[in-house]
Design a protein around this motif. Structure first.
Motif, PDB file in Angstrom:
ATOM      1  N   LEU A  35       0.725  -1.297  -0.101  1.00 44.33           N
ATOM      2  CA  LEU A  35      -0.191  -0.106  -0.057  1.00 44.33           C
ATOM      3  C   LEU A  35       0.770   1.319  -0.170  1.00 44.33           C
ATOM      4  CD1 LEU A  35      -2.804  -0.848   2.642  1.00 44.33           C
ATOM      5  CD2 LEU A  35      -2.964  -0.780  -0.035  1.00 44.33           C
ATOM      6  N   GLU A  36       2.063   1.112   0.463  1.00 45.02           N
ATOM      7  CA  GLU A  36       2.934   2.301   0.742  1.00 45.02           C
ATOM      8  C   GLU A  36       3.565   2.804  -0.585  1.00 45.02           C
ATOM      9  OE1 GLU A  36       4.925   3.315   4.225  1.00 45.02           O
ATOM     10  OE2 GLU A  36       4.702   1.324   5.166  1.00 45.02           O
ATOM     11  N   SER A  37       3.440   1.930  -1.556  1.00 49.62           N
ATOM     12  CA  SER A  37       3.888   2.446  -3.027  1.00 49.62           C
ATOM     13  C   SER A  37       2.667   2.521  -3.977  1.00 49.62           C
ATOM     14  CB  SER A  37       4.555   1.137  -3.578  1.00 49.62           C
ATOM     15  OG  SER A  37       4.005   0.053  -3.801  1.00 49.62           O
ATOM     16  N   VAL A  38       1.427   2.645  -3.518  1.00 50.15           N
ATOM     17  CA  VAL A  38       0.291   2.781  -4.404  1.00 50.15           C
ATOM     18  C   VAL A  38      -0.072   4.340  -4.277  1.00 50.15           C
ATOM     19  CG1 VAL A  38      -2.354   2.039  -4.555  1.00 50.15           C
ATOM     20  CG2 VAL A  38      -0.376   0.353  -3.765  1.00 50.15           C
ATOM     21  N   LEU A  39      -0.540   4.496  -5.633  1.00 53.39           N
ATOM     22  CA  LEU A  39      -1.140   6.046  -5.686  1.00 53.39           C
ATOM     23  C   LEU A  39      -2.321   6.245  -4.847  1.00 53.39           C
ATOM     24  CD1 LEU A  39      -0.644   8.632  -7.424  1.00 53.39           C
ATOM     25  CD2 LEU A  39      -2.341   7.702  -9.002  1.00 53.39           C
ATOM     26  N   VAL A  40      -2.343   7.373  -4.125  1.00 57.88           N
ATOM     27  CA  VAL A  40      -3.383   7.792  -3.310  1.00 57.88           C
ATOM     28  C   VAL A  40      -4.616   8.210  -4.360  1.00 57.88           C
ATOM     29  CG1 VAL A  40      -4.427   9.265  -1.473  1.00 57.88           C
ATOM     30  CG2 VAL A  40      -2.149   8.056  -1.097  1.00 57.88           C
ATOM     31  N   LEU A  41      -5.816   7.945  -4.297  1.00 50.49           N
ATOM     32  CA  LEU A  41      -6.705   8.595  -5.046  1.00 50.49           C
ATOM     33  C   LEU A  41      -7.624   9.528  -4.430  1.00 50.49           C
ATOM     34  CD1 LEU A  41      -8.281   5.235  -6.979  1.00 50.49           C
ATOM     35  CD2 LEU A  41      -6.576   6.870  -7.733  1.00 50.49           C
ATOM     36  N   ASP A  42      -7.348   9.573  -3.119  1.00 51.28           N
ATOM     37  CA  ASP A  42      -8.278  10.532  -2.328  1.00 51.28           C
ATOM     38  C   ASP A  42      -6.907  11.560  -1.800  1.00 51.28           C
ATOM     39  OD1 ASP A  42      -9.631  12.134  -0.433  1.00 51.28           O
ATOM     40  OD2 ASP A  42     -10.474  10.440   0.597  1.00 51.28           O
ATOM     41  N   LYS A  43      -6.883  12.462  -2.723  1.00 51.59           N
ATOM     42  CA  LYS A  43      -5.955  13.662  -2.709  1.00 51.59           C
ATOM     43  C   LYS A  43      -6.062  14.474  -1.434  1.00 51.59           C
ATOM     44  CE  LYS A  43      -3.873  12.272  -6.266  1.00 51.59           C
ATOM     45  NZ  LYS A  43      -2.631  11.462  -6.279  1.00 51.59           N
ATOM     46  N   LYS A  44      -7.616  14.752  -1.213  1.00 49.80           N
ATOM     47  CA  LYS A  44      -7.875  15.641   0.067  1.00 49.80           C
ATOM     48  C   LYS A  44      -7.459  15.111   1.374  1.00 49.80           C
ATOM     49  CE  LYS A  44     -12.315  17.351  -2.135  1.00 49.80           C
ATOM     50  NZ  LYS A  44     -13.712  17.508  -2.114  1.00 49.80           N
ATOM     51  N   SER A  45      -7.385  14.046   1.407  1.00 53.42           N
ATOM     52  CA  SER A  45      -6.966  13.393   3.031  1.00 53.42           C
ATOM     53  C   SER A  45      -5.719  13.611   3.137  1.00 53.42           C
ATOM     54  CB  SER A  45      -7.426  12.045   2.903  1.00 53.42           C
ATOM     55  OG  SER A  45      -8.796  11.722   2.910  1.00 53.42           O
ATOM     56  N   GLN A  88     -11.911   3.155  -0.897  1.00 51.39           N
ATOM     57  CA  GLN A  88     -12.124   4.628  -1.116  1.00 51.39           C
ATOM     58  C   GLN A  88     -10.904   5.477  -1.486  1.00 51.39           C
ATOM     59  OE1 GLN A  88     -14.273   5.663   2.408  1.00 51.39           O
ATOM     60  NE2 GLN A  88     -16.315   5.555   1.403  1.00 51.39           N
ATOM     61  N   ILE A  89      -9.717   5.063  -0.548  1.00 50.68           N
ATOM     62  CA  ILE A  89      -8.414   5.791  -0.482  1.00 50.68           C
ATOM     63  C   ILE A  89      -7.754   5.364  -1.935  1.00 50.68           C
ATOM     64  CG2 ILE A  89      -6.254   6.277   0.531  1.00 50.68           C
ATOM     65  CD1 ILE A  89      -7.669   5.405   3.290  1.00 50.68           C
ATOM     66  N   PHE A  90      -7.630   3.988  -2.013  1.00 49.99           N
ATOM     67  CA  PHE A  90      -6.617   3.408  -3.473  1.00 49.99           C
ATOM     68  C   PHE A  90      -7.534   3.017  -4.512  1.00 49.99           C
ATOM     69  CE2 PHE A  90      -4.578   2.696   1.083  1.00 49.99           C
ATOM     70  CZ  PHE A  90      -3.591   3.681   0.661  1.00 49.99           C
ATOM     71  N   GLY A  91      -8.762   2.722  -4.486  1.00 50.70           N
ATOM     72  CA  GLY A  91      -9.409   1.979  -5.508  1.00 50.70           C
ATOM     73  C   GLY A  91      -9.105   0.332  -5.255  1.00 50.70           C
ATOM     74  N   GLU A 129      -4.216   4.671 -12.246  1.00 43.42           N
ATOM     75  CA  GLU A 129      -5.142   5.269 -11.700  1.00 43.42           C
ATOM     76  C   GLU A 129      -6.722   4.420 -12.264  1.00 43.42           C
ATOM     77  OE1 GLU A 129      -5.371   9.434 -11.978  1.00 43.42           O
ATOM     78  OE2 GLU A 129      -3.318   9.842 -11.665  1.00 43.42           O
ATOM     79  N   ASP A 130      -6.415   3.386 -12.261  1.00 45.48           N
ATOM     80  CA  ASP A 130      -7.841   2.525 -12.685  1.00 45.48           C
ATOM     81  C   ASP A 130      -8.853   3.334 -13.925  1.00 45.48           C
ATOM     82  OD1 ASP A 130      -7.123   0.693 -11.358  1.00 45.48           O
ATOM     83  OD2 ASP A 130      -8.799   0.828  -9.645  1.00 45.48           O
ATOM     84  N   VAL A 131      -8.078   4.329 -14.763  1.00 39.84           N
ATOM     85  CA  VAL A 131      -8.892   4.830 -15.790  1.00 39.84           C
ATOM     86  C   VAL A 131      -8.942   3.928 -16.988  1.00 39.84           C
ATOM     87  CG1 VAL A 131      -8.891   6.738 -17.471  1.00 39.84           C
ATOM     88  CG2 VAL A 131      -8.043   7.139 -15.220  1.00 39.84           C
TER      89      VAL A 131
END
Length: 205
Positions: A35-45, A88-91, A129-131
């Motif tokens: 998880l520490e190498s995964v892109l964070v999708l929830d930027k606001k947090s 929610q955070i990482f998808g 980013e799962d796009v």
């Protein structure tokens, strides 16, 4: 015991709220996802302050965001709630990933292999980013089915979902025109289409 059951028991064993460090360690050890190498999708947090007494400058963005979610919880979070939080955070849908392991489908997501077994029949490959999502036949499938690409029934199902054929990779490709990550519903429809074909025609390979 399934990985989900193991996670629930592990989290339940903590008398107080589990930490981001323990969550990351468990997910890496049991699911093989760093998880520490995964892109964070929830930027606001990333901007939210955390009450964690560790120096946040030494923490990864992933752990910082997890801590901000844990701080907002007014109770000790359950395994189900933490899995929802991670999605929610990482998808990353750990429930879905756990279910995939029995279906002979490999999954490459977030820049790493999440599920992969030697006799898997198909591969789902998602972008950072799962796009975008790509569905491919595995080498094992092509060697044992005699086909050089996806079976026609799966091609038809994926086409109905909006996928396009890519001859170069012998697979089907989808890119969300909105530029946003594809939904869990879309992922579920894709997985469901693959599972249906496997159970109907290729379970004996």
């Amino acid at each position: 015991m399934s990985k989900i059951e193991l996670m629930d028991r592990y989290i339940y064993s903590f008398e107080e709220q589990i930490s981001s460090s323990e969550i990351c360690k468990f997910v890496d050890t049991v699911f093989g996802i760093n998880l520490e190498s995964v892109l964070v999708l929830d930027k606001k947090s990333l901007q939210a302050p955390s009450s964690n007494n560790m120096d946040q400058s030494t923490m990864s963005p992933s752990r910082t965001v997890i801590d901000s979610y844990l701080d907002l919880a007014k109770h000790k979070m359950t395994g189900m709630e933490i899995r929802k939080m991670l999605n929610q955070i990482f998808g990353i849908n750990l429930d879905g990933i756990s279910a995939l392991e029995k279906e002979r489908i490999s999954l490459f997501s977030k820049g790493q292999w999440v599920v992969q077994n030697a006799k898997d029949l198909f591969i789902i490959h998602t972008g950072i980013e799962d796009v975008d999502v790509t569905v491919l036949p595995s080498i094992y499938f092509m060697e044992h089915s005699g086909l050089e690409g996806l079976p026609s029934e799966l091609q038809n199902s994926l086409s109905h979902l909006g996928y396009n054929h890519d001859k170069k990779i012998r697979g089907y490709y989808f890119s969300n025109p909105s530029g946003m990550a594809v939904t869990d519903q879309f992922k579920g429809q894709t997985i469901g289409a693959i599972i249906e074909v496997i159970r109907k025609s290729y379970s004996d390979l």
